[in-house]
Design an enzyme around this catalytic site. Structure first.
Site, mmCIF file in Angstrom:
data_model
loop_
_atom_site.group_PDB
_atom_site.id
_atom_site.type_symbol
_atom_site.label_atom_id
_atom_site.label_comp_id
_atom_site.label_asym_id
_atom_site.label_seq_id
_atom_site.Cartn_x
_atom_site.Cartn_y
_atom_site.Cartn_z
ATOM 1 N N LYS A 195 0.828 -1.206 0.000
ATOM 2 C CA LYS A 195 0.000 0.000 0.000
ATOM 3 C C LYS A 195 0.863 1.256 0.000
ATOM 4 O O LYS A 195 0.627 2.180 -0.780
ATOM 5 C CB LYS A 195 -0.933 -0.012 1.214
ATOM 6 N N GLU A 201 10.182 -5.715 3.750
ATOM 7 C CA GLU A 201 10.409 -7.029 3.141
ATOM 8 C C GLU A 201 9.996 -7.037 1.673
ATOM 9 O O GLU A 201 10.715 -7.556 0.807
ATOM 10 C CB GLU A 201 9.617 -8.106 3.899
ATOM 11 N N GLY A 255 -5.179 -5.174 5.679
ATOM 12 C CA GLY A 255 -4.336 -6.110 4.942
ATOM 13 C C GLY A 255 -4.875 -7.525 4.894
ATOM 14 O O GLY A 255 -4.902 -8.163 3.843
ATOM 15 N N ARG A 256 -5.326 -8.031 6.045
ATOM 16 C CA ARG A 256 -5.784 -9.422 6.075
ATOM 17 C C ARG A 256 -7.189 -9.581 5.517
ATOM 18 O O ARG A 256 -7.720 -10.691 5.457
ATOM 19 C CB ARG A 256 -5.696 -9.975 7.497
ATOM 20 N N GLU A 341 -4.053 -12.336 14.282
ATOM 21 C CA GLU A 341 -3.677 -10.931 14.176
ATOM 22 C C GLU A 341 -4.861 -10.037 14.548
ATOM 23 O O GLU A 341 -4.680 -8.942 15.078
ATOM 24 C CB GLU A 341 -3.187 -10.606 12.757
ATOM 25 N N HIS A 372 -1.985 -38.536 10.847
ATOM 26 C CA HIS A 372 -0.754 -39.264 11.140
ATOM 27 C C HIS A 372 0.273 -38.360 11.810
ATOM 28 O O HIS A 372 1.463 -38.674 11.809
ATOM 29 C CB HIS A 372 -0.192 -39.873 9.854
ATOM 30 N N LYS A 494 9.448 -4.650 14.170
ATOM 31 C CA LYS A 494 9.920 -3.910 12.996
ATOM 32 C C LYS A 494 10.831 -2.755 13.408
ATOM 33 O O LYS A 494 11.874 -2.504 12.791
ATOM 34 C CB LYS A 494 8.728 -3.366 12.201
#
Length: 529
Positions: A195, A201, A255-256, A341, A372, A494
């Site tokens: 954005k 990153e 964001g999510r 979050e 398993h 951060k």
């Protein structure tokens, strides 16, 4: 508004939980042959069976009363109306507007996305040397990665043959390096999703991709091989991307919750814009259900209330999401961000510290792999872990008896978790087995599960399922009196990383860190030397 623990229904539920402590679902089912009909809901081709939970009709009545006393309906209406319910950031929460239509700015971006997706898919968009695009690499992180990659994987049967969509998120250079090994610079398109166009990153990965391209095709190739999902036009232009190829979204898109926006461009390219629209339509159908269905017949409300029941009254702080659908193999990871979050908060909306449990630890793996691995702990461990099971009645890949085998396991596990197996039943099967050995084969049962069965995993159904979980998270946030739409918890790390970064390559700064962090910084430098 009163804190949840001060509500009358909360106190009533605390008493009721003690009354339910000795109840076993075996008995509940034996006493109520119509339990499935009473505790299941259906919306279109999605069926929710919540009968295998430690609940009675009275339990659900109390939970509904809690939702009413917590003001859930008022909060829900405020979200849909565009009120600034994200109070710590002063923002509205309108991801539902991205799929409901009616906003001209949303329609304009969707139209632009549709034309772009079609141009890439039909070969009209070409690289700098004239080659058609064969590989699309989405560069993002968090919501700019988890949503698109989950949906892209889930809808793989709808991908265009010969067009590969890849995703890079980790700042570990290995992620980008291994991805670029699979790509031809002449036919690769990069989508940079940030954005602000400053996400550390994402921009590190974007610059690495740009360097790789420029080394092979020259700086003039950038405009033909990069597009941006951003609101920062100057930064996009400075990178070398034509701002006509910038797709915007808005501060009311968290964001999510952003895969429905321009962040979903990689999805639209992968599956085509018509199927992307079907994804939006499925989510819109769940939005309308959440907005209008009575609380007791409302899928997101019921799932959210059950989560609060176990977290706050049954001391169950983890929840497993178990898709018996290989295409949903990234769903648990996506829901980890969506849920943890959003609701991993310890401060109430009024700024006070909470004195009640919030948030849930989400984990999962596709069935039958998980059977398993960690199912042992769920079946016979000491922790109560409610589970969601998801499966499609029909498969995109009818290979032999595979799907029948899959569904038999999908149906057996919730029944086994509910019923368990008594010592008498073990001994009846193995009369010569000593009690000490038989004890290891006893299953307590009474483990709660929700079962989500759908006709076929298509774009519309996937949209419904994602929106179902979004609204479930919202319901729980309201009942816990927290803000589900900020994420200040990601900021501190951060900030410290920016402080540490120059110290990894420069001089030591005595006293800048605790002795452990300082010692580790020096150890890194020593190993690198």
């Amino acid at each position: 508004m009163a804190h949840p623990i001060d509500l009358p229904a909360w106190r009533d539920l605390s008493v009721h939980a003690g009354e339910m402590a000795a109840s076993h679902m075996r008995t509940l089912f034996a006493d109520d042959p119509g339990r499935f009909d009473r505790f299941s809901l259906r919306l279109g081709d999605v069926l929710l069976d919540y009968s295998k939970n430690r609940i009675t009709g009275h339990t659900m009545d109390l939970l509904i009363r809690l939702a009413e006393q917590a003001g859930l309906e008022t909060a829900r209406d405020a979200m849909f109306s565009g009120a600034k319910i994200n109070t710590t950031e002063g923002r509205a929460v309108l991801h539902t507007a991205l799929r409901g239509g009616g906003r001209p700015e949303v329609a304009a971006v969707l139209d632009k996305m549709g034309h772009f997706a079609q141009a890439v898919r039909n070969g009209d968009w070409r690289g700098a040397t004239g080659k058609v695009i064969t590989d699309v690499v989405n560069i993002g992180i968090g919501g700019s990665d988890l949503g698109p990659v989950m949906v892209s994987e889930a809808l793989r049967p709808y991908h265009k043959d010969g067009l590969r969509v890849r995703f890079v998120s980790n700042v570990d250079g290995t992620h980008m390096a291994e991805t670029l090994k699979l790509c031809d610079p002449e036919s690769t398109l990069f989508i940079v999703a940030s954005k602000t166009f400053t996400t550390q990153e994402t921009m590190a990965n974007a610059h690495t991709a740009k360097g790789w391209l420029v080394d092979r095709l020259g700086p003039g190739a950038v405009a033909s091989h990069f597009v941006a999902l951003s609101t920062n036009a100057p930064a996009v232009a400075a990178f070398g991307i034509d701002t006509d190829h910038m797709f915007e979204f808005w501060d009311w898109v968290g964001g999510r919750y952003s895969l429905w926006s321009a962040i979903g461009l990689s999805i639209a390219v992968a599956i085509g814009f018509n199927d992307f629209r079907r994804l939006l339509d499925g989510a819109a159908a769940m939005d309308e259900h959440f907005r209008s269905a009575p609380l007791a017949a409302n899928m997101p409300v019921v799932m959210g209330l059950l989560g609060v029941w176990y977290n706050n009254f049954m001391d169950a702080h983890a929840h497993a999401v178990l898709p018996y659908d290989q295409y949903l193999h990234r769903l648990p990871a996506y829901l980890q961000q969506l849920d943890m979050e959003s609701n991993g908060k310890s401060v109430a909306r009024d700024g006070s510290t909470v004195s009640w449990q919030t948030g849930t630890i989400i984990f999962g793996e596709p069935g039958t792999n998980g059977q398993h691995a960690f199912y042992q702990l769920i079946h016979q461990g000491t922790k109560l872990i409610p589970c969601d099971f998801l499966a499609a009645a029909n498969t995109h890949n009818p290979v032999g008896e595979h799907h029948t085998l899959l569904l038999s396991n999908f149906l057996a596990q919730p029944e086994a978790l509910m019923r368990g197996k008594t010592l008498d039943e073990v001994k009846a099967e193995n009369p010569d087995l000593a009690d000490a050995q038989a004890a290891h084969r006893v299953f307590a049962g009474n483990h709660p599960t929700n079962t989500l069965l759908y006709k076929l995993l298509d774009p519309y159904t996937l949209g419904m399922l994602i929106a179902l979980y979004e609204h479930k998270v919202f319901v729980q946030g309201i009942l816990w009196d927290i803000n589900s739409f900020d994420q200040w918890g990601v900021e501190l790390g951060k900030q410290l990383a920016k402080k540490i970064l120059p110290q990894l390559t420069g001089a030591d700064q005595p006293g800048a860190h605790d002795c452990s962090t300082a010692g580790l910084i020096n150890a890194v430098k020593a190993f690198q030397a």
